[in-house]
Enzyme design. Structure first.
Site, PDB file in Angstrom:
ATOM      1  N   ASP A 100       0.862  -1.168   0.000  1.00 47.53           N
ATOM      2  CA  ASP A 100       0.000   0.000   0.000  1.00 47.53           C
ATOM      3  C   ASP A 100       0.903   1.224   0.000  1.00 47.53           C
ATOM      4  O   ASP A 100       1.850   1.289   0.785  1.00 47.53           O
ATOM      5  CB  ASP A 100      -0.852  -0.018   1.281  1.00 47.53           C
ATOM      6  CG  ASP A 100      -2.258   0.472   1.054  1.00 47.53           C
ATOM      7  OD1 ASP A 100      -2.398   1.599   0.550  1.00 47.53           O
ATOM      8  OD2 ASP A 100      -3.212  -0.258   1.394  1.00 47.53           O
ATOM      9  N   ASP A 202      -3.236   4.588  -2.269  1.00 46.61           N
ATOM     10  CA  ASP A 202      -4.348   5.071  -1.467  1.00 46.61           C
ATOM     11  C   ASP A 202      -4.917   6.365  -2.057  1.00 46.61           C
ATOM     12  O   ASP A 202      -4.160   7.257  -2.457  1.00 46.61           O
ATOM     13  CB  ASP A 202      -3.816   5.333  -0.045  1.00 46.61           C
ATOM     14  CG  ASP A 202      -4.919   5.558   0.963  1.00 46.61           C
ATOM     15  OD1 ASP A 202      -5.704   4.620   1.203  1.00 46.61           O
ATOM     16  OD2 ASP A 202      -5.001   6.666   1.524  1.00 46.61           O
ATOM     17  N   GLU A 265      -6.581   3.335  -5.926  1.00 44.20           N
ATOM     18  CA  GLU A 265      -7.868   3.299  -5.222  1.00 44.20           C
ATOM     19  C   GLU A 265      -8.689   4.496  -5.688  1.00 44.20           C
ATOM     20  O   GLU A 265      -8.278   5.636  -5.506  1.00 44.20           O
ATOM     21  CB  GLU A 265      -7.663   3.388  -3.702  1.00 44.20           C
ATOM     22  CG  GLU A 265      -8.989   3.211  -2.958  1.00 44.20           C
ATOM     23  CD  GLU A 265      -9.051   3.883  -1.593  1.00 44.20           C
ATOM     24  OE1 GLU A 265      -9.936   3.521  -0.811  1.00 44.20           O
ATOM     25  OE2 GLU A 265      -8.248   4.793  -1.318  1.00 44.20           O
ATOM     26  N   HIS A 326     -11.239  -3.426   3.211  1.00 43.97           N
ATOM     27  CA  HIS A 326     -11.238  -3.053   4.630  1.00 43.97           C
ATOM     28  C   HIS A 326     -12.040  -1.807   4.936  1.00 43.97           C
ATOM     29  O   HIS A 326     -12.051  -1.363   6.076  1.00 43.97           O
ATOM     30  CB  HIS A 326      -9.789  -2.876   5.079  1.00 43.97           C
ATOM     31  CG  HIS A 326      -9.113  -1.738   4.354  1.00 43.97           C
ATOM     32  ND1 HIS A 326      -8.907  -1.744   2.995  1.00 43.97           N
ATOM     33  CD2 HIS A 326      -8.656  -0.556   4.794  1.00 43.97           C
ATOM     34  CE1 HIS A 326      -8.343  -0.605   2.640  1.00 43.97           C
ATOM     35  NE2 HIS A 326      -8.171   0.131   3.714  1.00 43.97           N
ATOM     36  N   ASP A 327     -12.653  -1.196   3.934  1.00 45.79           N
ATOM     37  CA  ASP A 327     -13.437   0.022   4.154  1.00 45.79           C
ATOM     38  C   ASP A 327     -14.936  -0.204   3.988  1.00 45.79           C
ATOM     39  O   ASP A 327     -15.711   0.742   4.126  1.00 45.79           O
ATOM     40  CB  ASP A 327     -13.007   1.105   3.149  1.00 45.79           C
ATOM     41  CG  ASP A 327     -11.592   1.589   3.392  1.00 45.79           C
ATOM     42  OD1 ASP A 327     -11.160   1.624   4.562  1.00 45.79           O
ATOM     43  OD2 ASP A 327     -10.908   1.921   2.409  1.00 45.79           O
TER      44      ASP A 327
HETATM   45  C1  NOJ Z   1      -8.485   4.822   2.002  1.00 44.70           C
HETATM   46  C2  NOJ Z   1      -8.131   3.670   2.853  1.00 44.70           C
HETATM   47  O1  NOJ Z   1      -8.542   2.472   2.228  1.00 44.70           O
HETATM   48  C3  NOJ Z   1      -8.806   3.894   4.189  1.00 44.70           C
HETATM   49  O2  NOJ Z   1      -8.746   2.768   5.005  1.00 44.70           O
HETATM   50  C4  NOJ Z   1      -8.146   5.091   4.824  1.00 44.70           C
HETATM   51  O3  NOJ Z   1      -8.796   5.383   6.047  1.00 44.70           O
HETATM   52  C5  NOJ Z   1      -8.210   6.311   3.910  1.00 44.70           C
HETATM   53  N1  NOJ Z   1      -7.888   5.995   2.550  1.00 44.70           N
HETATM   54  C6  NOJ Z   1      -7.247   7.363   4.363  1.00 44.70           C
HETATM   55  O4  NOJ Z   1      -5.935   6.962   4.089  1.00 44.70           O
END
Ligand code: NOJ
Ligand code: CA
Length: 531
Positions: A100, A202, A265, A326-327
């Protein structure tokens, strides 16, 4: 097999949230030695690449997405030596390792930010985004933080605000500053030289903000219950035209090495998402496609979005699909355990690189987290509307033992109360488990060129059944997915066929006439044998 395809087109990407994969030293938090111990699970499953969420030194305000050193390893996860061993062990197994990269912001504890905030004249002041207050006081404009409240944080000592798209502990770096670009490119090379096979970047679409600092407009679609960030449309804070140049810069770094991958992402509508391939494919190799996470679970809707996505891809752009991360809530909780099997078949039969989230191969659901155990800062900032991400980040259950064999200590997040059934060991021994299904799907996908690299053609959806063809060199597979819990019938376009795999794992090899009866929650892969 299409030999002209690269590894990141052929292989399946498996996302690991390192805190929750395997704890070796009993502190309740997953670590690199634990992860190395479990690499054979991935080989057994058949995935080809691991993407690790951040393992860098970090105060953990956002669980590693607040990086305090872009070229180190957090001691909680291990040492640089452990990391080198991880690369060695993954490569020895024929797996790839993707890190990442979090270039949009750093931790407020990063030495760069500590310098930047030390005085207005510091050489690193403009490595971050500093602004004077508005004329009548208060924040410079209306920009919001994704995690709630203003995106601007007042700094008393130097009398200015700094911008943070996420937590105030995550100040945004100023990507208009060439020195920031150089420093981040150097950090990438540090890892590429060590042998990593690429990066998942990210919030790549956030990297550049409006240089005229214009207020974001109101979102007419905002409704109560939505995260407060959605009150405005992020027109001036994300997806700015200049960002594509920054992405191309990241790509050039990666392209100086052979066969590395750049993944972005990106949460944007399809027509904007595909812009991140770059005009001449000089952007991300794989702009993450989250449409399956965002869509309603409906055959017509999903058929429409696949069609739209396939049509929007630039020539030569390679597709990809993501079912969970994970989000977001886990797929088994979004669609239920029976449909999670259908979802696995969908992910693993679509055209393009699939990304799987650890634990989803087990059909692991969200684990409810009692308020006193909440860890996620987003949930703490914006409580009560269900934005918390802890439920999808709970430890991997390896066996039916206490804490699923994840740790001998107290896990940082609790495991579900279904660990006795939903765990790797039990499901490996159950030939009808969703884990067995995932393994069978992966084996079929990886051995069948029609699935790995064949063409995609849509068949008109049959009511609740999502149907499409994958073809390669005259071999044609029909995928028929019953997205409901009632039976359904599908007509085979070519007359007859042979079922290669059913989500129920009980009718492989059976021949079919021109009509195929699907049971509730059943998906099938059928080899078309008629003409
Ligand atoms: C996206 C990430 O997937 C998430 O987990 C994170 O909180 C935010 N970006 C900030 O970096
Ligand atoms: Ca540990």
């Amino acid at each position: 097999m299409g030999d002209d395809h690269l590894w990141w087109q052929r292989e399946i990407i498996y996302q690991i949230y390192p805190r929750s994969f395997m704890d070796r030293n009993g502190d309740g938090i997953g670590d690199l030695p634990g992860l190395i111990d479990r690499l054979d699970h991935l080989v057994w499953l058949g995935v080809g690449a691991v993407w690790l969420s951040p393992i860098y030194p970090s105060p953990m305000a956002d669980f590693g997405y607040d990086v305090a050193d872009f070229t180190g390893i957090h001691p909680i996860f291990g040492t640089l030596g452990d990391f080198d061993r991880l690369i060695e062990e993954t490569h020895a197994r024929g797996l790839k390792l993707i890190l990442d990269l979090v270039p949009n912001h750093s931790s407020d504890q990063h030495p760069w930010f500590i310098e930047s905030r030390s005085s207005r004249s510091n050489a690193r002041r403009d490595w971050y985004i500093w602004r004077d207050p508005a004329r009548n006081g208060g924040p410079p404009n209306n920009w919001l933080s994704v995690f709630g409240g203003s995106g601007w944080q007042w700094d008393e000592a130097t009398g200015q605000y700094y911008y943070h798209a996420f937590l105030k502990e995550q100040p945004d770096l100023n990507w208009r500053n060439p020195k920031v670009r150089d420093a981040m490119h150097d950090a990438m090379r540090f890892w590429l030289d060590r042998g990593v096979d690429g990066f998942r970047v990210d919030v790549i679409w956030h990297l550049i903000k409006d240089d005229r600092w214009r207020d974001n407009p109101l979102n007419p679609g905002f409704a109560p219950g939505m995260s407060p960030y959605n009150r405005l449309l992020p027109v001036y804070t994300a997806d700015r035209p200049e960002v594509l140049d920054v992405v191309a810069g990241l790509r050039r770094v990666v392209d100086a090495y052979d066969e590395r991958v750049l993944i972005g992402e990106i949460y944007l509508p399809i027509e904007r998402l595909v812009a991140y391939y770059g005009e001449d494919l000089e952007g991300a190799h794989l702009p993450f496609n989250f449409q399956l996470i965002l869509s309603a679970w409906d055959a017509q809707d999903i058929a429409a979005l696949i069609r739209e996505y396939e049509a929007a891809l630039p020539p030569g752009g390679w597709p990809n699909w993501v079912l969970g991360n994970h989000d977001n809530h886990r797929i088994a909780s979004r669609v239920g355990p029976a449909q999670a099997r259908v979802a696995a078949m969908l992910l693993l039969t679509l055209r393009g690189t699939p990304t799987m989230y650890y634990g989803d191969e087990l059909g692991m659901p969200d684990v409810p987290i009692p308020p006193e155990l909440v860890q996620d800062p987003y949930e703490k900032n914006v409580p009560g509307i269900g934005v918390g991400r802890d439920p999808a980040r709970t430890p991997m259950p390896w066996n039916a033992a206490r804490n699923g064999g994840f740790t001998t200590g107290k896990p940082w997040l609790p495991l579900g109360d279904d660990v006795a059934q939903i765990n790797v060991e039990s499901e490996r021994h159950d030939p009808t488990s969703i884990l067995s299904l995932n393994r069978a799907l992966i084996a079929l996908r990886q051995s069948d060129p029609a699935l790995t690299c064949g063409g995609y053609a849509q068949v008109e959806p049959h009511g609740p059944v999502l149907t499409y063809l994958r073809e390669h060199g005259g071999r044609r597979l029909l995928i028929a997915l019953n997205l409901t819990s009632g039976p359904a019938t599908v007509r085979l376009p070519a007359g007859t066929g042979k079922v290669l795999l059913s989500t129920h794992l009980d009718r492989g090899g059976s021949a079919e006439g021109d009509a195929l009866e699907l049971r509730a929650d059943e998906g099938v892969i059928v080899e078309l044998t008629g003409t």
